[in-house]
Design an enzyme around this catalytic site. Structure first.
Site, PDB file in Angstrom:
ATOM      1  N   GLU A   1       9.744  -3.710  10.065  1.00 44.85           N
ATOM      2  CA  GLU A   1       9.987  -2.381   9.474  1.00 44.85           C
ATOM      3  C   GLU A   1      10.609  -1.433  10.497  1.00 44.85           C
ATOM      4  O   GLU A   1      10.050  -1.189  11.573  1.00 44.85           O
ATOM      5  CB  GLU A   1       8.676  -1.788   8.926  1.00 44.85           C
ATOM      6  CG  GLU A   1       8.930  -0.420   8.281  1.00 44.85           C
ATOM      7  CD  GLU A   1       7.917   0.008   7.240  1.00 44.85           C
ATOM      8  OE1 GLU A   1       7.019  -0.780   6.891  1.00 44.85           O
ATOM      9  OE2 GLU A   1       8.052   1.165   6.772  1.00 44.85           O
TER      10      GLU A   1
ATOM     11  N   ASP B   1       0.834  -1.207   0.000  1.00 44.83           N
ATOM     12  CA  ASP B   1       0.000   0.000   0.000  1.00 44.83           C
ATOM     13  C   ASP B   1       0.871   1.261   0.000  1.00 44.83           C
ATOM     14  O   ASP B   1       0.349   2.378  -0.055  1.00 44.83           O
ATOM     15  CB  ASP B   1      -1.060  -0.014   1.118  1.00 44.83           C
ATOM     16  CG  ASP B   1      -0.474  -0.071   2.503  1.00 44.83           C
ATOM     17  OD1 ASP B   1       0.759  -0.175   2.647  1.00 44.83           O
ATOM     18  OD2 ASP B   1      -1.266  -0.009   3.472  1.00 44.83           O
ATOM     19  N   SER B   2       2.208   1.063  -0.017  1.00 47.71           N
ATOM     20  CA  SER B   2       3.124   2.186  -0.287  1.00 47.71           C
ATOM     21  C   SER B   2       2.798   2.817  -1.636  1.00 47.71           C
ATOM     22  O   SER B   2       3.212   3.942  -1.910  1.00 47.71           O
ATOM     23  CB  SER B   2       4.577   1.699  -0.275  1.00 47.71           C
ATOM     24  OG  SER B   2       4.722   0.563  -1.106  1.00 47.71           O
TER      25      SER B   2
END
Ligand code: KIV
Length: 249
Positions: free
Chosen positions: A176, A40-41
């Site tokens: 992340e 969804d970046s």
């Protein structure tokens, strides 16, 4: 599907990059990359939003279909956007839509807090990649993209998250922006592979946003990325050459 657990046991590094369209997915697939993520970046690097929170399910499905057409050998994973997995029932319904769109696995952001959703997805026989550490869908509440694992309580919570997602049936977990030492500890503590982004070299694999790797989003590059190409510069150069040629200068 490649056996990612076996790759971890053999010490073979797992490679993953994002793709949101047919040509990028096909090009990456042809290089032999292990995993392609329709992240969804894309909200930032393709759709021009400020962060990933405005990304809709329809947008993600549209890009997943395109990337699926270009993917033959890699495992195609799709990101479930914010508020499409608020309950286990909703998580199953959303995951099935991604499978229908051509994804072979799905990812959502959250660890122990999302055990019920993750179990619901894996019990349906849908492959699942977890995502813990910095969670971009929570960036507004968090007030920025900050490194995770600096305090004892954050370290313990991350380890608990990693163990929880493994227990819930995830086949891998993205870490992340996790402190490298903590990422190493997590990698040693679980049997599913860790795929790091900005989390040091000790993870079992690495993932990057392709636009960052190839310099296609020149307005912002995360500190931990060393671009391998300057594609934005090439686009500008080609466009200028075309303009000059057309105007006859
Ligand atoms: O959306 C995305 O591209 C991701 C990766 C950065 C892991 O979640």
């Amino acid at each position: 599907m490649k056996d990612f657990r076996q790759m971890k046991q053999r010490g073979e590094k797992i490679t993953a990059l994002t793709a949101y369209d047919y040509p990028t997915a096909r090009l990456l697939d042809e290089t032999g990359i292990d995993i392609i993520l329709v992240g969804d970046s894309l909200g930032m690097v393709v759709l021009g939003y400020q962060d990933t929170t405005p990304v809709t399910l329809e947008e993600m499905l549209h890009h997943t279909r395109a990337a699926a057409r270009g993917t033959k050998q890699a495992l195609l994973v799709a990101d479930m956007p914010i508020h499409t997995y608020d309950t286990p029932e909703q998580a199953i319904a959303t995951a099935k839509k991604f499978v229908d769109a051509g994804a072979q696995a799905v990812k959502l952001e959250g660890g122990a807090s999302h055990m019920a959703q993750i179990k619901a997805i894996t019990q349906e026989g849908i492959r699942f990649m977890a995502h813990i550490g910095m969670l971009p869908q929570s960036v507004r509440e968090e007030g920025g993209y900050r490194i995770k694992g600096r305090t004892q309580s954050e370290e313990e919570a991350l380890l608990a998250d990693a163990r929880a997602v493994e227990k819930a049936g995830a086949f891998s977990v993205v870490l992340e922006i996790v402190l490298a030492d903590v990422a190493k500890q997590i990698t040693n503590a679980i049997s599913i592979p860790t795929i790091g982004i900005g989390s040091g070299e000790h993870c079992d694999g690495q993932i990057l946003v392709t636009h960052d790797l190839i310099g296609l989003f020149p307005w912002f590059t995360p500190k931990f990325v060393s671009p391998e190409a300057r594609v934005a510069e090439e686009i500008r150069r080609a466009a200028r050459a075309f303009i000059e040629r057309t105007r006859g200068k």
